[in-house]
Design a protein around this motif. Sequence first.
Motif, mmCIF file in Angstrom:
data_model
loop_
_atom_site.group_PDB
_atom_site.id
_atom_site.type_symbol
_atom_site.label_atom_id
_atom_site.label_comp_id
_atom_site.label_asym_id
_atom_site.label_seq_id
_atom_site.Cartn_x
_atom_site.Cartn_y
_atom_site.Cartn_z
ATOM 1 N N VAL A 56 1.213 9.118 -6.415
ATOM 2 C CA VAL A 56 1.494 10.537 -6.210
ATOM 3 C C VAL A 56 2.536 11.028 -7.207
ATOM 4 N N ALA A 57 3.606 10.277 -7.395
ATOM 5 C CA ALA A 57 4.660 10.699 -8.322
ATOM 6 C C ALA A 57 4.152 10.714 -9.760
ATOM 7 N N SER A 58 3.419 9.689 -10.143
ATOM 8 C CA SER A 58 2.909 9.622 -11.512
ATOM 9 C C SER A 58 1.894 10.719 -11.788
ATOM 10 N N LEU A 59 0.989 10.921 -10.854
ATOM 11 C CA LEU A 59 -0.022 11.953 -11.067
ATOM 12 C C LEU A 59 0.578 13.353 -11.078
ATOM 13 N N THR A 60 1.655 13.568 -10.353
ATOM 14 C CA THR A 60 2.296 14.876 -10.364
ATOM 15 C C THR A 60 2.900 15.159 -11.733
ATOM 16 N N ALA A 61 3.719 14.249 -12.229
ATOM 17 C CA ALA A 61 4.393 14.470 -13.507
ATOM 18 C C ALA A 61 3.412 14.412 -14.678
ATOM 19 N N LEU A 62 2.582 13.386 -14.715
ATOM 20 C CA LEU A 62 1.646 13.246 -15.823
ATOM 21 C C LEU A 62 0.517 14.264 -15.754
ATOM 22 N N ALA A 99 10.334 7.541 -0.615
ATOM 23 C CA ALA A 99 10.618 6.095 -0.613
ATOM 24 C C ALA A 99 11.645 5.752 0.449
ATOM 25 N N ARG A 100 12.677 6.578 0.569
ATOM 26 C CA ARG A 100 13.701 6.304 1.589
ATOM 27 C C ARG A 100 13.141 6.432 2.998
ATOM 28 N N ARG A 101 12.202 7.354 3.182
ATOM 29 C CA ARG A 101 11.678 7.610 4.522
ATOM 30 C C ARG A 101 10.565 6.644 4.908
ATOM 31 N N ARG A 102 9.704 6.272 3.963
ATOM 32 C CA ARG A 102 8.522 5.482 4.320
ATOM 33 C C ARG A 102 8.554 4.037 3.829
ATOM 34 N N VAL A 103 8.965 3.832 2.587
ATOM 35 C CA VAL A 103 8.860 2.498 1.994
ATOM 36 C C VAL A 103 10.072 1.627 2.325
ATOM 37 N N ASP A 104 11.271 2.192 2.276
ATOM 38 C CA ASP A 104 12.476 1.395 2.525
ATOM 39 C C ASP A 104 12.511 0.755 3.914
ATOM 40 N N PRO A 105 12.120 1.460 5.001
ATOM 41 C CA PRO A 105 12.097 0.771 6.298
ATOM 42 C C PRO A 105 11.103 -0.394 6.346
ATOM 43 N N LEU A 106 9.966 -0.243 5.687
ATOM 44 C CA LEU A 106 9.003 -1.347 5.641
ATOM 45 C C LEU A 106 9.576 -2.526 4.855
ATOM 46 N N ALA A 107 10.231 -2.223 3.743
ATOM 47 C CA ALA A 107 10.825 -3.293 2.934
ATOM 48 C C ALA A 107 11.931 -4.006 3.708
ATOM 49 N N GLU A 108 12.714 -3.249 4.458
ATOM 50 C CA GLU A 108 13.786 -3.853 5.256
ATOM 51 C C GLU A 108 13.205 -4.766 6.345
ATOM 52 N N ALA A 165 12.520 13.607 -7.329
ATOM 53 C CA ALA A 165 13.218 13.835 -6.056
ATOM 54 C C ALA A 165 12.289 13.571 -4.870
ATOM 55 N N ALA A 166 11.036 14.012 -4.973
ATOM 56 C CA ALA A 166 10.074 13.765 -3.893
ATOM 57 C C ALA A 166 9.793 12.267 -3.756
ATOM 58 N N TYR A 167 9.721 11.571 -4.891
ATOM 59 C CA TYR A 167 9.511 10.119 -4.873
ATOM 60 C C TYR A 167 10.656 9.431 -4.135
ATOM 61 N N GLU A 168 11.880 9.803 -4.477
ATOM 62 C CA GLU A 168 13.044 9.168 -3.847
ATOM 63 C C GLU A 168 13.101 9.451 -2.351
ATOM 64 N N LYS A 169 12.852 10.693 -1.964
ATOM 65 C CA LYS A 169 12.899 11.057 -0.541
ATOM 66 C C LYS A 169 11.819 10.324 0.244
ATOM 67 N N ALA A 196 0.829 -1.213 0.000
ATOM 68 C CA ALA A 196 0.000 0.000 0.000
ATOM 69 C C ALA A 196 0.863 1.262 0.000
ATOM 70 N N ALA A 197 1.947 1.248 0.760
ATOM 71 C CA ALA A 197 2.833 2.418 0.801
ATOM 72 C C ALA A 197 3.501 2.632 -0.548
ATOM 73 N N TYR A 198 3.939 1.554 -1.172
ATOM 74 C CA TYR A 198 4.585 1.666 -2.478
ATOM 75 C C TYR A 198 3.588 2.118 -3.539
ATOM 76 N N GLN A 199 2.362 1.614 -3.476
ATOM 77 C CA GLN A 199 1.339 1.982 -4.442
ATOM 78 C C GLN A 199 0.967 3.462 -4.311
ATOM 79 N N ARG A 200 0.846 3.941 -3.097
ATOM 80 C CA ARG A 200 0.533 5.354 -2.874
ATOM 81 C C ARG A 200 1.661 6.237 -3.396
ATOM 82 N N LEU A 201 2.875 5.814 -3.160
ATOM 83 C CA LEU A 201 4.037 6.568 -3.627
ATOM 84 C C LEU A 201 4.063 6.655 -5.150
ATOM 85 N N ARG A 202 3.793 5.541 -5.813
ATOM 86 C CA ARG A 202 3.760 5.548 -7.283
ATOM 87 C C ARG A 202 2.669 6.447 -7.807
#
Length: 131
Positions: free
Chosen positions: A51-57, A107-116, A101-105, A43-49
Motif C-alpha cells: 500500500v505504501a509503495s503503490l501510493t508513492a510510486l 505499522a504501529r497499530r497492526r504490525v507491531d502488536p503481531l511482531a511483539e 506517515a500512513a505507513y508508520e501509523k 502477510a500484514a507487513y507485506q500488505r503494508l509495504r
Amino acid sequence: MSYYPPPPSYPEQPGQPHHSWQAPPPPPVPPADPRREIRTLSAAYQRLRRVASLTALGYFVLFLLLSAYLPGLMTTKITGGLTIALMLGLIQLPVTLIAVAAYEKSARRRVDPLAEAVRLQADPTTEGARR
C-alpha cells in the motif's frame, strides 16, 4: 459440608462441582501455532509495504505518464509561471510524506502488536525488557 470455599492452599480438583459463588474456571487456552502467527505477521507487513509503495510510486508513475502522453495538458498555465506539471511535481513531496506517515501509523497499530506477540512467544523472558 462447609458454606465456605476451600482455602487457597488446597488445589482445586478437576472433578469438583462448580458453585455459583465461585468464579467460573478460565477457558482452556489452545496452544499457539508459531507458523500461523508468523504467516499472519508476514502477510500484514507485506500488505503494508504494498500500500505504501503503490501510493508513492503510483503518483510518480501517473506524473510520468501524464508528462509523456499529455504534454499539452502538463504545459497548461495555472497562474503566472505555474504550470500543471510544476504543481503536480511539487505535490509529489507531500504525497510521499503522507504515504510514509500512513505507513508508520498503520505499522504501529497492526504490525507491531503481531511482531511483539511472535517475539514473546519465541522468548518469553524478554516481556519486561521491551517496555
